[in-house]
Design an enzyme around this catalytic site. Structure first.
Site, PDB file in Angstrom:
ATOM      1  N   CYS A 126       1.174  -0.866   0.131  1.00 39.47           N
ATOM      2  CA  CYS A 126       0.164  -0.319   0.083  1.00 39.47           C
ATOM      3  C   CYS A 126       0.741   1.536   0.107  1.00 39.47           C
ATOM      4  CB  CYS A 126      -0.735  -0.167   1.073  1.00 39.47           C
ATOM      5  SG  CYS A 126      -1.614  -1.283   1.120  1.00 39.47           S
ATOM      6  N   HIS A 266      -3.731   7.059   2.951  1.00 38.40           N
ATOM      7  CA  HIS A 266      -4.437   5.728   2.377  1.00 38.40           C
ATOM      8  C   HIS A 266      -5.355   5.255   2.957  1.00 38.40           C
ATOM      9  CE1 HIS A 266      -3.737   1.617   1.164  1.00 38.40           C
ATOM     10  NE2 HIS A 266      -4.091   0.777   2.197  1.00 38.40           N
ATOM     11  N   ASN A 296     -10.188  -1.177  -0.502  1.00 37.96           N
ATOM     12  CA  ASN A 296      -8.515  -0.686  -0.750  1.00 37.96           C
ATOM     13  C   ASN A 296      -7.829  -0.812  -1.773  1.00 37.96           C
ATOM     14  OD1 ASN A 296      -6.528  -0.615  -0.080  1.00 37.96           O
ATOM     15  ND2 ASN A 296      -5.614  -1.626   1.832  1.00 37.96           N
TER      16      ASN A 296
HETATM   17  O1  UT7 Z   1      -3.453  -1.768   3.189  1.00 36.10           O
HETATM   18  C1  UT7 Z   1      -2.502  -2.113   3.963  1.00 36.10           C
HETATM   19  C2  UT7 Z   1      -2.947  -1.789   5.662  1.00 36.10           C
HETATM   20  N1  UT7 Z   1      -4.030  -2.992   6.433  1.00 36.10           N
HETATM   21  C3  UT7 Z   1      -4.917  -2.140   6.739  1.00 36.10           C
HETATM   22  O2  UT7 Z   1      -4.456  -1.303   7.513  1.00 36.10           O
HETATM   23  C4  UT7 Z   1      -6.251  -2.825   7.299  1.00 36.10           C
HETATM   24  C5  UT7 Z   1      -5.843  -3.239   9.453  1.00 36.10           C
HETATM   25  N2  UT7 Z   1      -6.645  -3.599   9.770  1.00 36.10           N
HETATM   26  C6  UT7 Z   1      -8.453  -3.959   9.543  1.00 36.10           C
HETATM   27  O3  UT7 Z   1      -8.785  -2.100   9.094  1.00 36.10           O
HETATM   28  C7  UT7 Z   1      -8.929  -4.950  10.766  1.00 36.10           C
HETATM   29  O4  UT7 Z   1      -8.480  -5.707  11.175  1.00 36.10           O
HETATM   30  C8  UT7 Z   1     -10.088  -5.386   9.989  1.00 36.10           C
HETATM   31  C9  UT7 Z   1     -11.077  -4.738   8.976  1.00 36.10           C
HETATM   32  C10 UT7 Z   1      -9.121  -6.294   9.022  1.00 36.10           C
HETATM   33  C11 UT7 Z   1     -10.657  -6.160  10.943  1.00 36.10           C
HETATM   34  O5  UT7 Z   1     -11.243  -5.540  11.931  1.00 36.10           O
HETATM   35  P1  UT7 Z   1     -11.058  -5.479  13.830  1.00 36.10           P
HETATM   36  O6  UT7 Z   1     -11.997  -4.624  13.971  1.00 36.10           O
HETATM   37  O7  UT7 Z   1      -9.903  -5.943  13.326  1.00 36.10           O
HETATM   38  O8  UT7 Z   1     -11.884  -6.736  13.330  1.00 36.10           O
HETATM   39  P2  UT7 Z   1     -11.678  -8.374  13.941  1.00 36.10           P
HETATM   40  O9  UT7 Z   1      -9.850  -9.242  13.135  1.00 36.10           O
HETATM   41  O10 UT7 Z   1     -10.570  -8.170  15.546  1.00 36.10           O
HETATM   42  O11 UT7 Z   1     -12.692  -9.724  13.918  1.00 36.10           O
HETATM   43  C12 UT7 Z   1     -13.669  -9.418  15.164  1.00 36.10           C
HETATM   44  C13 UT7 Z   1     -14.757 -10.364  14.828  1.00 36.10           C
HETATM   45  C14 UT7 Z   1     -14.530 -11.204  15.225  1.00 36.10           C
HETATM   46  O12 UT7 Z   1     -14.883 -12.862  15.308  1.00 36.10           O
HETATM   47  P3  UT7 Z   1     -14.872 -12.755  16.756  1.00 36.10           P
HETATM   48  O13 UT7 Z   1     -13.670 -13.131  17.049  1.00 36.10           O
HETATM   49  O14 UT7 Z   1     -15.039 -11.144  17.846  1.00 36.10           O
HETATM   50  O15 UT7 Z   1     -16.212 -13.679  17.361  1.00 36.10           O
HETATM   51  C15 UT7 Z   1     -14.054 -12.496  13.477  1.00 36.10           C
HETATM   52  O16 UT7 Z   1     -13.918 -13.129  13.138  1.00 36.10           O
HETATM   53  O17 UT7 Z   1     -15.063  -9.785  13.296  1.00 36.10           O
HETATM   54  C16 UT7 Z   1     -15.224 -11.016  13.001  1.00 36.10           C
HETATM   55  N3  UT7 Z   1     -14.796 -11.149  11.552  1.00 36.10           N
HETATM   56  C17 UT7 Z   1     -15.998 -10.515  10.623  1.00 36.10           C
HETATM   57  N4  UT7 Z   1     -17.797 -10.724  10.616  1.00 36.10           N
HETATM   58  C18 UT7 Z   1     -18.129 -10.306   9.971  1.00 36.10           C
HETATM   59  C19 UT7 Z   1     -13.955 -10.457  11.016  1.00 36.10           C
HETATM   60  N5  UT7 Z   1     -14.655 -10.316   9.658  1.00 36.10           N
HETATM   61  C20 UT7 Z   1     -15.560 -10.146   9.099  1.00 36.10           C
HETATM   62  C21 UT7 Z   1     -16.531 -10.147   8.010  1.00 36.10           C
HETATM   63  N6  UT7 Z   1     -17.720 -10.026   8.467  1.00 36.10           N
HETATM   64  N7  UT7 Z   1     -16.000  -9.410   7.068  1.00 36.10           N
END
Ligand code: UT7
Length: 341
Positions: A126, A266, A296
């Site tokens: 990115c 970004h 993204n």
């Molecule tokens: O571009 C390069 C750099 N990349 C970034 O900057 C991305 C950085 N990361 C993020 O933007 C976020 O971490 C994400 C959007 C990828 C994920 O968001 P989060 O708030 O960190 O969610 P998480 O991974 O902590 O997951 C929270 C919950 C989990 O369920 P449990 O374990 O709490 O039951 C996941 O399984 O949300 C669940 N989950 C989803 N639920 C519905 C993860 N993805 C999804 C989804 N739909 N697509």
């Protein structure tokens, strides 16, 4: 000796026509429009290959990142009113090259007829476009070149697992391009700061297809040709690093949040964008956000942001523009541009 700066004198873009909405994704993986909107700010993204939405469509040969980058370059040249034959150098920033080799820059050089240009690909995820913009700037500032195209293009749909809700909802396809030319005015790309922390490599990667894990039945069976991301860890680093580097670029240039006319970060997550702008003391009205429509797009987010801002009049001559990015590697950086047209 006269000081030469590198000015951005034109912009171009390409976005595939196919739209993949959150509602479409609800039919493909266990997710919801509500979760995606609240956690990321994304409503829809563009994709090159319609078969992601409709698997029954016939298999066509993919056009790849070189096609998107070439279209963006053509628009950029057209807006400037010059021929591709005037281009000296093409820097193609991507993590989704058409092939391992030849470099995508070579394919673009041929597609657009940039007969006298040389070029190369640059891989920094990115952060690719920001790194490429800084590289192109040095070729202009040194006097080596007069016209440099910097292209950020990624076809993320080609390396996403549409059964993995952690990653497939985040990314879209697209390309942006800028033209760099010399100016003797105190404008254009005026300052930058870039960093790498290679210890972050394990948190955002595509493991197979390179020399360590050449393509084999095993790498395909183990789904190693897809994007892997530890979202939470990347999120934490993105928030702190983008904020640090953005504050640093303001300090280095004796600027405060109120002096910034436009901040283009970004576009990975609306929560990261908001947190970064807050730390910089920048009013939300001065922050460019287009993640809702494109997702993204990796190396394309910053040039697509500039393209939108030029078109809607948010970037005009004299605007103080800050670009900031964070990506795989980890790589991150920020730059200060005084917009010149
Ligand atoms: O571009 C390069 C750099 N990349 C970034 O900057 C991305 C950085 N990361 C993020 O933007 C976020 O971490 C994400 C959007 C990828 C994920 O968001 P989060 O708030 O960190 O969610 P998480 O991974 O902590 O997951 C929270 C919950 C989990 O369920 P449990 O374990 O709490 O039951 C996941 O399984 O949300 C669940 N989950 C989803 N639920 C519905 C993860 N993805 C999804 C989804 N739909 N697509």
């Amino acid at each position: 000796m006269t000081k030469i700066n590198a000015a951005i004198t034109s912009v171009g873009h390409y976005l595939p026509k196919n739209i993949l909405t959150n509602k479409d994704l609800e039919k493909i993986v266990d997710t919801s429009n509500k979760w995606i909107l609240e956690r990321t700010g994304i409503s829809e993204r563009r994709i090159m290959d319609k078969r992601i939405i409709n698997k029954t469509l016939p298999l066509n040969e993919s056009k790849g990142s070189s096609f998107m980058g070439s279209e963006a370059a053509k628009e950029c040249l057209e807006r400037r009113g010059i021929s591709a034959k005037e281009i000296d150098l093409i820097i193609f920033c991507t993590v989704t090259p058409d092939m391992m080799f030849p470099a995508t820059a070579c394919l673009v050089q041929n597609n657009i007829g940039a007969d006298k240009a040389w070029g190369y690909d640059l891989s920094a995820g990115c952060s690719g476009f920001l790194y490429g913009l800084m590289a192109g700037t040095q070729f202009i500032k040194s006097g080596a070149h007069k016209k440099v195209l910097v292209i950020g293009a990624d076809m993320m749909s080609s390396i996403l697992n549409y059964e993995d809700r952690n990653t497939c909802i985040l990314f879209g396809d697209g390309a942006g391009c800028v033209l760099l030319e010399p100016t003797e005015e105190e404008e254009g790309v005026l300052d930058f700061t870039c960093q790498v922390d290679g210890g972050g490599g394990e948190f955002l990667k595509m493991e197979a297809g390179g020399s360590r894990n050449p393509t084999s039945h095993k790498t395909v069976d183990e789904q190693m040709h897809y994007v892997y991301q530890d979202g939470r860890t990347v999120f934490k680093h993105a928030v702190s690093r983008m904020a640090e580097v953005s504050v640093k670029i303001l300090e280095q240039n004796n600027l405060e949040g109120k002096d910034v006319d436009l901040f283009i970060p970004h576009q990975a997550n609306i929560r990261i964008i908001d947190a970064t702008a807050k730390r910089m003391g920048i009013d939300s009205s001065k922050v460019l956000i287009n993640i809702q429509k494109y997702g993204n797009t990796t190396a394309a987010t910053l040039p697509l942001g500039m393209y939108d801002a030029v078109n809607d009049g948010r970037l005009t001559k004299g605007s103080n523009l800050i670009l900031t990015t964070f990506g795989t590697g980890f790589t991150w950086g920020s730059c200060y541009i005084k917009w010149n047209y």
